[in-house]
Design an enzyme around this catalytic site. Structure first.
Site, PDB file in Angstrom:
ATOM      1  N   ASP A   1      -4.188  11.418   0.970  1.00 34.11           N
ATOM      2  CA  ASP A   1      -4.932  10.166   0.991  1.00 34.11           C
ATOM      3  C   ASP A   1      -3.990   8.991   0.758  1.00 34.11           C
ATOM      4  O   ASP A   1      -2.915   9.140   0.165  1.00 34.11           O
ATOM      5  CB  ASP A   1      -6.001  10.153  -0.108  1.00 34.11           C
ATOM      6  CG  ASP A   1      -6.989  11.297   0.027  1.00 34.11           C
ATOM      7  OD1 ASP A   1      -7.157  11.788   1.153  1.00 34.11           O
ATOM      8  OD2 ASP A   1      -7.572  11.689  -0.996  1.00 34.11           O
ATOM      9  N   PHE A   2      -4.417   7.825   1.182  1.00 32.59           N
ATOM     10  CA  PHE A   2      -3.671   6.590   0.965  1.00 32.59           C
ATOM     11  C   PHE A   2      -3.302   6.425  -0.509  1.00 32.59           C
ATOM     12  O   PHE A   2      -2.179   6.054  -0.854  1.00 32.59           O
ATOM     13  CB  PHE A   2      -4.528   5.405   1.435  1.00 32.59           C
ATOM     14  CG  PHE A   2      -4.003   4.050   1.059  1.00 32.59           C
ATOM     15  CD1 PHE A   2      -2.927   3.491   1.731  1.00 32.59           C
ATOM     16  CD2 PHE A   2      -4.601   3.321   0.039  1.00 32.59           C
ATOM     17  CE1 PHE A   2      -2.443   2.231   1.387  1.00 32.59           C
ATOM     18  CE2 PHE A   2      -4.134   2.060  -0.310  1.00 32.59           C
ATOM     19  CZ  PHE A   2      -3.049   1.518   0.369  1.00 32.59           C
TER      20      PHE A   2
END
Length: 385
Positions: free
Chosen positions: A126-127
């Protein structure tokens, strides 16, 4: 960088696929992918999407990834490298891949710069999540490693800091409904969800003490085989091992036995122990909305700066019938600097200095008969426990 849009002038009639393969040196597969994704366009306004059978002449536009936009000093070097694969330690708040054909910096810039144009990540983070990402340098390694991942032969270990006390090691077995591609572009629809309907018809949580290892035990294999297979959801199992409780938070190791979108984050929030600084799970919808709004502003700023700083990455080829010049490509309208300043002044940066306490610590796998147990440096919030 991301993606840039280059303008070419084709002097004599040339078939679209031939232009990509013979003039620009694309492989047939890459040429087909480029056309399928509408990255080749025709005309001065670039409105017409080229088809593989189209005959090109005059101005054409090509949207493509530029692996050498940044200098080496601006990029991340792999922490482990062989001739077939590499391991990167991704910092938090960095995309693994560009989000659409926009001008956001991502880990892919570093991957392609140091590992070649064929390099691909085997999995994503994920970011917000930091840590280990395994990279294949070429197609053969990519097939071998992705096959191992699909067969659950690549074991991953995460470090996390969660709210409240987790006293015993446990398995969280709760099926997940992941967002569709369309939903991922919408506000709160980006979040995965627990399939509570499936939970009612299946005993999906168990707590059984076991030793800490990256290998799957016989019990874990049985859990995987018996996990629910509802059409609306996918089986998802996470093993959680508590390490230390500081009176407010538990520091844990998490071992995902499956690989669903936001799996560890959602599972921990599901049992009432959300990860520290997670603003998508375990918080109110209002908080999540504000977080996503702020994230969009930051990305809009990034896209605007990239528009200003764009530099040419293509050189005219004197031997071909093509002349080229590069310019930025963003498929959305970017705000001006004045507009962004006004927006930013209205929005309080509540989340800018907050780091999600989730880190991909290591991977354990075999490649061509050799076992690799690779790990990154633990993040500062873990070392401070």
């Amino acid at each position: 960088m991301p993606f840039i849009r280059s303008q070419y002038f084709v002097d004599s009639p040339t078939k679209a696929t031939k232009f990509l393969t013979q003039t620009l040196g694309f492989t047939p597969a890459l040429a087909q992918k480029t056309i399928d994704k509408a990255r080749l366009r025709i005309g001065i306004d670039a409105r017409q999407i080229a088809q593989k059978s189209d005959i090109l002449q005059g101005i054409v536009w090509l949207t493509h990834f530029s692996p050498h936009y940044y200098e080496a000093s601006e990029l991340l070097k792999p922490i482990f490298c062989t001739q077939d694969f590499a391991l990167f330690d991704k910092p938090p708040k960095l995309l693994t891949h560009p989000k659409g054909n926009f001008l956001h910096k991502s880990l892919l810039d570093s991957i392609r710069f140091f590992c070649g144009d064929e390099a691909q990540s085997i999995h994503r983070l994920d970011f917000e999540t930091s840590g280990a990402i395994l990279i294949a340098k070429h197609k053969k390694a990519q097939i071998a490693l992705k096959t191992a991942l699909m067969n659950r032969k690549i074991h991953k270990c995460y470090l996390a800091k969660v709210r409240g006390e987790i006293k015993n090691e446990c398995h969280i077995n709760a099926p997940i409904i992941t967002p569709t591609r369309t939903q991922k572009s919408q506000n709160l629809s980006i979040r995965s969800k627990i399939d509570y309907a499936a939970l009612k018809s299946n005993a999906t949580e168990s707590s059984t003490p076991k030793s800490s290892t990256l290998e799957y035990s016989a019990l874990e294999s049985n859990i995987l085989q018996s996990a629910t297979k509802e059409k609306s959801s996918k089986s998802a199992i996470t093993r959680v091992v508590p390490i230390y409780f500081d009176g407010e938070h538990t520091f844990i190791k998490a071992f995902p036995l499956t690989g669903r979108t936001h799996q560890i984050r959602l599972h921990l929030a599901h049992i009432g122990h959300a990860i520290e600084n997670d603003f998508l799970y375990g918080v109110s919808d209002e908080v999540s909305e504000r977080y996503l709004d702020e994230l969009r502003i930051i990305r809009a700023e990034s896209a605007t700066r990239a528009n200003i700083d764009t530099k040419s990455t293509t050189k005219p080829n004197e031997k071909s019938n093509v002349k080229s010049k590069a310019q930025a490509d963003s498929k959305k309208t970017c705000h001006t600097n004045e507009e962004l300043n006004e927006i930013c002044n209205k929005k309080c940066r509540d989340f800018a200095d907050k780091v999600l306490a989730l880190h991909s610590f290591g991977v354990d796998f075999c490649y061509e008969g050799v076992r690799y147990m690779l790990s990154t440096k633990a993040p500062s919030w873990w070392e401070a426990r």
